[in-house]
Design a protein around this motif. Structure first.
Motif, short mmCIF file in Angstrom:
data_model
loop_
_atom_site.label_atom_id
_atom_site.label_comp_id
_atom_site.label_asym_id
_atom_site.label_seq_id
_atom_site.Cartn_x
_atom_site.Cartn_y
_atom_site.Cartn_z
N SER A 38 0.82 -1.21 0.00
CA SER A 38 0.00 0.00 0.00
C SER A 38 0.86 1.27 0.00
O SER A 38 0.76 2.09 -0.90
CB SER A 38 -0.92 0.00 1.23
N ASP A 39 1.69 1.41 1.01
CA ASP A 39 2.30 2.71 1.27
C ASP A 39 3.60 2.95 0.50
O ASP A 39 4.01 4.09 0.33
CB ASP A 39 2.54 2.88 2.77
N VAL A 40 4.23 1.89 0.06
CA VAL A 40 5.43 2.06 -0.77
C VAL A 40 5.05 1.96 -2.25
O VAL A 40 5.41 2.80 -3.05
CB VAL A 40 6.51 1.01 -0.42
N GLU A 41 4.27 0.93 -2.59
CA GLU A 41 3.95 0.68 -4.00
C GLU A 41 2.63 1.29 -4.46
O GLU A 41 2.35 1.33 -5.65
CB GLU A 41 3.96 -0.83 -4.27
N GLY A 42 1.82 1.75 -3.52
CA GLY A 42 0.60 2.48 -3.90
C GLY A 42 -0.54 1.63 -4.46
O GLY A 42 -1.36 2.13 -5.23
N ARG B 287 -4.12 -0.51 -4.45
CA ARG B 287 -5.43 -0.34 -3.83
C ARG B 287 -5.73 -1.52 -2.90
O ARG B 287 -5.15 -2.59 -3.02
CB ARG B 287 -6.53 -0.28 -4.90
N TYR B 288 -6.72 -1.30 -2.00
CA TYR B 288 -7.09 -2.35 -1.05
C TYR B 288 -7.48 -3.65 -1.79
O TYR B 288 -7.10 -4.74 -1.38
CB TYR B 288 -8.28 -1.93 -0.19
N LEU C 169 -3.49 -2.86 7.65
CA LEU C 169 -2.86 -1.60 7.26
C LEU C 169 -2.94 -0.58 8.40
O LEU C 169 -1.97 0.12 8.70
CB LEU C 169 -3.56 -1.07 6.00
N TYR D 169 -8.14 6.81 7.12
CA TYR D 169 -7.22 6.18 6.17
C TYR D 169 -7.90 5.86 4.84
O TYR D 169 -7.30 6.04 3.78
CB TYR D 169 -6.58 4.94 6.77
N ASP E 162 -6.53 7.20 1.41
CA ASP E 162 -6.16 6.19 0.41
C ASP E 162 -7.05 6.26 -0.83
O ASP E 162 -6.87 5.47 -1.75
CB ASP E 162 -6.25 4.79 1.02
N GLU F 244 -10.26 5.48 -1.04
CA GLU F 244 -11.03 4.23 -1.11
C GLU F 244 -12.50 4.41 -0.73
O GLU F 244 -13.20 3.42 -0.54
CB GLU F 244 -10.39 3.18 -0.20
N LEU G 237 2.11 9.61 5.44
CA LEU G 237 2.09 8.66 4.32
C LEU G 237 3.01 9.12 3.19
O LEU G 237 3.71 8.31 2.58
CB LEU G 237 0.66 8.47 3.81
N VAL H 135 6.62 8.38 4.31
CA VAL H 135 6.97 6.96 4.19
C VAL H 135 7.28 6.62 2.73
O VAL H 135 8.29 6.00 2.41
CB VAL H 135 5.85 6.05 4.73
N GLN H 136 6.43 7.09 1.83
CA GLN H 136 6.65 6.75 0.43
C GLN H 136 7.96 7.37 -0.08
O GLN H 136 8.74 6.72 -0.77
CB GLN H 136 5.48 7.19 -0.44
N THR I 246 11.09 5.46 1.17
CA THR I 246 11.23 4.04 0.83
C THR I 246 11.38 3.79 -0.67
O THR I 246 11.50 2.66 -1.09
CB THR I 246 10.01 3.24 1.33
N ARG I 247 11.37 4.84 -1.46
CA ARG I 247 11.46 4.66 -2.91
C ARG I 247 12.70 5.33 -3.49
O ARG I 247 12.74 5.66 -4.68
CB ARG I 247 10.20 5.19 -3.59
#
Lengths: 192, 88
Positions: free
Chosen positions: A141-145, A147-148, A166, B19, B23, B25, B55, B58-59, B62-63
């Motif tokens: 989720s948070d590194v690669e983005g 969806r759920y 998560l 969240y 996100d 969602e 968030l 973090v991204q 980590t990238r």
């Protein structure tokens, strides 16, 4: 788009290069966080790409290539790598979910500027301390983005489970990084 | 025709969906309700902003690193070798 069964070997490799190889960075990043070991991560990355190449005829062109690659990666990790790794999984019981970052910092640094002082290695190590299933969910989720629903498919878990993992993974990561920032003097601990 | 009444939510509901909102969602209706709540709520707005900042942090952290070149070459070579072994 290259389709059909009568592909030459060259067509097949070309299609694989165009569709799958651009995701090599993602595959390697996730492999590093799953294995938590640079050598294992390289081997897992190569194994994943070879398996994907050999079964590329099963991939439907235009469907979700990243989810497909991550599914192969994860399956390969749990069936071939996890058991022989020396580092045991972390007990779920250590996962907190009552930590509120906002309550902890609202009086001293409500915008979270202390984050800027935390370097990448520290964040990666904190992620690596999470139990397997929480770590993989957070990374997807948070590194690669993703969806759920994509993560649910890859990890073979219901969407509700993905959401709850998560949530707990983020809280645990926040608590670890907050404690670290307090220890380093980047932020003052809230007086209870 | 009068428009349908807009959904109203309180702080507890907003935080419950924090969240899922960040996100992307949520259903459009709930997303709009939360956006309206945040525009008017001095308590929830900074908490959402902090979590969004976390968030992003973090991204970003980590990238930073891509695949090392030797590994990239190794993967390419393995694919070529595999292709030569398999009947076309």
């Amino acid at each position: 788009m290259v389709t059909g069964l009568s592909l030459t070997a060259e067509d097949r490799r070309h299609a694989f290069e165009v569709e799958a190889l651009p995701h090599l960075d993602s595959i390697h990043r996730v492999a590093l966080r799953l294995t938590r070991d640079a050598t294992d991560a390289e081997d897992l990355t190569q194994d994943t790409m070879l398996k994907a190449f050999r079964s590329f005829h099963l991939y439907r062109p235009g469907s979700n290539i990243r989810a497909w690659l991550f599914t192969i990666l994860r399956h390969t990790f749990f069936t071939q790598y996890r058991r022989r790794q020396r580092r045991p999984d972390v007990d779920d019981a250590e996962m907190v979910d009552d930590f509120s970052l906002y309550r902890a910092v609202q009086e001293v640094d409500p915008e979270g500027r202390f984050f800027e002082q935390i370097v990448d290695d520290t964040v990666l190590r904190a992620i690596d301390d999470l139990p397997d299933e929480f770590r993989e969910t957070l990374v997807l989720s948070d590194v690669e983005g993703l969806r759920y629903d994509e993560i649910a498919e890859i990890t073979a878990a219901p969407v509700g489970t993905v959401k709850s993992r998560l949530f707990r993974a983020r809280k645990a990561l926040q608590r670890r990084l907050y404690d670290y920032a307090v220890e380093m003097g980047y932020i003052k601990r809230k007086v209870e | 025709m009068t428009p349908a009444p807009q959904k109203e939510i309180n702080c507890a509901e907003a935080i419950e969906h924090l969240y899922a909102y960040l996100d992307g969602e949520l259903t459009t209706e709930l997303e709009l309700a939360i956006r309206r709540h945040l525009a008017a709520c001095a308590r929830c707005f900074p908490e959402f902003a902090l979590e969004r900042g976390f968030l992003r942090f973090v991204q970003a952290r980590t990238r930073l690193r891509g695949v090392p070149d030797p590994l990239r070459r190794r993967v390419f070579e393995a694919l070529f070798a595999d292709e030569r072994q398999q009947p076309g």
